[in-house]
Write a protein that holds these residues in place. Structure first.
Motif, PDB file in Angstrom:
ATOM      1  N   GLY A  45      44.219  69.436  82.413  1.00 34.73           N
ATOM      2  CA  GLY A  45      43.854  69.813  83.964  1.00 34.73           C
ATOM      3  C   GLY A  45      45.263  69.898  84.669  1.00 34.73           C
ATOM      4  N   LEU A  46      46.424  69.382  84.097  1.00 38.79           N
ATOM      5  CA  LEU A  46      47.777  69.606  84.874  1.00 38.79           C
ATOM      6  C   LEU A  46      48.344  71.159  84.639  1.00 38.79           C
ATOM      7  N   SER A  47      47.876  71.659  83.655  1.00 35.67           N
ATOM      8  CA  SER A  47      48.526  73.005  83.211  1.00 35.67           C
ATOM      9  C   SER A  47      47.492  73.862  82.239  1.00 35.67           C
ATOM     10  N   PRO A  48      46.425  74.363  82.984  1.00 33.68           N
ATOM     11  CA  PRO A  48      45.320  74.839  82.149  1.00 33.68           C
ATOM     12  C   PRO A  48      46.005  75.969  81.170  1.00 33.68           C
ATOM     13  N   GLU A  49      46.857  76.603  81.541  1.00 38.99           N
ATOM     14  CA  GLU A  49      47.369  77.966  80.724  1.00 38.99           C
ATOM     15  C   GLU A  49      48.470  77.642  79.677  1.00 38.99           C
ATOM     16  N   ARG A  50      48.853  76.196  79.797  1.00 40.02           N
ATOM     17  CA  ARG A  50      49.889  75.847  78.899  1.00 40.02           C
ATOM     18  C   ARG A  50      49.309  75.310  77.522  1.00 40.02           C
ATOM     19  N   PRO A  51      49.789  75.684  76.479  1.00 38.14           N
ATOM     20  CA  PRO A  51      49.143  75.063  75.311  1.00 38.14           C
ATOM     21  C   PRO A  51      49.357  74.007  74.864  1.00 38.14           C
ATOM     22  N   ILE A  52      48.521  72.937  74.510  1.00 33.08           N
ATOM     23  CA  ILE A  52      48.723  71.511  74.055  1.00 33.08           C
ATOM     24  C   ILE A  52      48.747  71.630  72.429  1.00 33.08           C
ATOM     25  N   PRO A  72      36.429  72.719  73.165  1.00 32.28           N
ATOM     26  CA  PRO A  72      36.793  74.054  72.942  1.00 32.28           C
ATOM     27  C   PRO A  72      37.345  74.917  74.176  1.00 32.28           C
ATOM     28  N   GLN A  73      37.142  74.299  75.284  1.00 35.01           N
ATOM     29  CA  GLN A  73      37.641  74.532  76.660  1.00 35.01           C
ATOM     30  C   GLN A  73      39.213  74.528  76.581  1.00 35.01           C
ATOM     31  N   ALA A  74      39.741  73.633  76.140  1.00 38.94           N
ATOM     32  CA  ALA A  74      41.244  73.287  76.079  1.00 38.94           C
ATOM     33  C   ALA A  74      41.850  74.304  75.211  1.00 38.94           C
ATOM     34  N   HIS A  75      43.061  74.382  75.802  1.00 43.76           N
ATOM     35  CA  HIS A  75      44.163  75.469  75.238  1.00 43.76           C
ATOM     36  C   HIS A  75      44.789  74.705  74.110  1.00 43.76           C
ATOM     37  N   LEU A  76      44.540  74.585  72.762  1.00 43.59           N
ATOM     38  CA  LEU A  76      44.811  73.842  71.793  1.00 43.59           C
ATOM     39  C   LEU A  76      45.510  74.433  70.710  1.00 43.59           C
ATOM     40  N   VAL A  77      46.331  74.007  70.137  1.00 46.48           N
ATOM     41  CA  VAL A  77      47.110  74.424  68.964  1.00 46.48           C
ATOM     42  C   VAL A  77      47.201  73.085  67.905  1.00 46.48           C
TER      43      VAL A  77
END
Length: 564
Positions: A45-52, A72-77
């Motif tokens: 929520g803080l940074s939708p484009e930043r990978p977690i 699945p919507q989260a930008h995960l690695v």
């Protein structure tokens, strides 16, 4: 302990969070999963484009996979170390009913083998704490002190962790593995799977199973490591992430802007250990040309600031690159950004899954996929760029084709260099025929039925740069069979720098661009001829003479060569 070992390096490029589960905590698996999910959703929520990035070891890998499947919507690695998804296939599964019948207050010290699953091998952990570059006597003393401390910890942990706690942890492990395996199909995140071949978890074959089950997955195998991979003294998690081209700042990987320069420890590991023997065998001689035309030993003739474009001949199996990258770092403090074939960055071929493979060294030390857009970006950032116009056609040439250039007809790089005012440094190198003799080349291999089909399939699966070099044959990825020779010596020569600043007209004048292109090509051919002739005058071309010289003057002494 794992966090302590890797926090310093990871903390330089990540905001590090750690999930701590107290020994006596009894939160069920889905409760722990909810904690992870809440953290992921907050950061997203803080940074939708930043990978977690979620790094999970054993049970933690199950949590990471489950969180990815449910978000699945989260930008995960995901970085998974020996995932416990194989719990049902381990001896622990069969032992669980027996352990449940044991007295709940029984200390785990009665079963020391099980305790190692919790805290790892005390011998390896003791070795990790020893500082490098100290005397053998100091090393032995440090090891003894560390081992005594670890054994004390082992005993203390055994009394702290009682049987009911161990049984709960194993049940948690089982429920986590079952939950995760049922949801692998829903994982959309990019996954880096790190597996130890000699560890207890996962058993043999689990890495391959997960690789096939997950949509986007890279695998790296560490064949001599135990199940506590993160506690191995020579293992660096950040280096592995960088080497697998998994570090990025946004949703899409940009190998130019996302690049993290190699650290001093990475430099020492790669060139002080991994390539040390090769470098001693090659004993490279590097010559450069000053602006007044004088040839000197070393890189004094190479510009000190970018943008610089090195253009030259690609030796057999790219054997010249490691020494070139090392010397540029040592003498110019500059990283060599090599424009490399896509095979170094994509695909999951078996050779790319080895520990510290050549494939992973390339991105760690600045290699990027060769493409016009990457070249533009590198020039714009004033980098030192390495380009081989002949590509893999030169590096994987046929018998009796050594030192032949297979450059395309189009002067692509000349117009790019003129646009950005790049200084072009042509170079030649020789020595492959002093080290390797080709036994079976592509022409031989394509006549062997099974091998021909394998090469064809391999090339279909791997993206190429260009299918043909006009008039010179195709660029087929294959591995020629070679035999080593008694080592000679590797020689480099860098020509007089060509400053393209002010040559804007070349971008529009095809004839002028082609003339300069042919001039550069001719200079490279001339330097190759020069080196092949002059090396005959080198009294230390033989490895025997070089060994005697270093035995007399020390291994750090620079070995003489011919007079330029």
């Amino acid at each position: 302990m794992e966090l302590i070992l890797h926090h310093k390096s990871l903390g330089k490029v990540f905001e590090v969070r750690c999930l701590h589960i107290p020994v006596n905590d009894r939160t069920p698996y889905q409760g722990l999963l909810q904690i992870v999910e809440e953290s992921v959703q907050h950061e997203h929520g803080l940074s939708p484009e930043r990978p977690i990035y979620i790094a999970g070891d054993s049970f933690g890998a199950c949590l990471a996979l489950s969180a990815a499947a449910r978000n699945p919507q989260a930008h995960l690695v995901l970085v998974l170390v020996n995932p416990a998804t194989s719990f049902a296939k381990t001896p622990l599964q069969t032992m669980l009913p027996l352990l449940e019948m044991a007295p709940s207050s029984l200390p785990v010290t009665t079963l020391p083998h099980l305790l190692t699953y919790l805290i790892g091998d005390p011998l390896k952990t003791a070795v990790v704490s020893i500082q490098k570059n100290i005397s053998p006597q100091e090393s032995l003393q440090k090891f003894s002190e560390s081992l005594a401390s670890m054994l004390s910890l082992l005993s203390e942990s055994g009394h702290t962790v009682q049987m009911d706690t161990l049984v709960w942890k194993l049940k948690l492990l089982k429920s986590g593995a079952d939950y995760t395996n049922s949801r692998l199909h829903a994982v959309q995140a990019e996954v880096l799977l790190l597996a130890s071949d000699s560890g207890n978890l996962p058993p043999s074959g689990e890495a391959d199973r997960l690789f096939k089950a997950l949509k986007i997955c890279k695998v790296r195998c560490f064949r001599t490591s135990g199940d506590r991979l993160l506690m191995e003294g020579s293992f660096n998690l950040l280096t592995v992430i960088k080497g697998a081209s998994m570090y990025r700042l946004g949703r899409q990987k940009d190998s130019v802007t996302d690049f993290l320069p190699p650290t001093l420890s990475e430099f020492k590991q790669t060139f002080g250990k991994d390539f040390k023997i090769l470098n001693r065998l090659l004993s490279p001689v590097m010559l450069s040309t000053l602006k007044n035309g004088k040839i000197v030993r070393g890189l004094a003739g190479v510009p000190d600031a970018g943008p610089v474009l090195f253009v030259g001949y690609h030796e057999l199996l790219a054997m010249e690159i490691p020494a070139l990258a090392e010397e540029l770092l040592r003498e110019k403090k500059a990283v060599l950004r090599a424009l490399a074939h896509p095979v170094f960055f994509v695909g999951n071929f078996e050779i790319a899954r080895q520990e510290l493979s050549l494939f992973d060294v390339v991105p760690v030390f600045g290699g990027v996929t060769v493409s016009p857009i990457n070249t533009y970006k590198l020039f714009d950032r004033d980098e030192f760029v390495l380009l081989y116009p002949g590509g893999i056609r030169e590096a994987l040439h046929r018998k009796d084709e050594q030192y032949q250039l297979f450059w395309p007809d189009q002067p692509e790089f000349v117009r790019m260099a003129a646009q950005f005012g790049v200084t072009v440094v042509p170079f030649g190198c020789v020595g492959e025929d002093d080290f390797l003799e080709m036994i079976v080349d592509y022409n031989d291999q394509k006549n062997i039925p099974y091998l021909r089909e394998w090469i064809e399939q391999f090339n279909q699966d791997c993206p190429g740069v260009r299918s043909t070099v006009k008039g010179e044959g195709n660029q087929v990825l294959h591995l020629p069979a070679v035999l080593p020779k008694v080592p000679g010596r590797l020689y480099y020569m860098f020509g007089k720098p060509i400053e393209m600043k002010g040559m804007d007209g070349i971008q529009r004048d095809k004839e002028s661009a082609n003339l300069l292109y042919l001039q550069i090509k001719s200079e490279v051919e001339g330097m190759i001829s020069y080196l092949r002739s002059k090396r005959e005058q080198d009294p230390y071309r033989s490895i025997t003479r070089r060994a005697l010289y270093q035995a007399t003057w020390g291994p750090a002494a620079q070995i003489p060569t011919f007079e330029p």
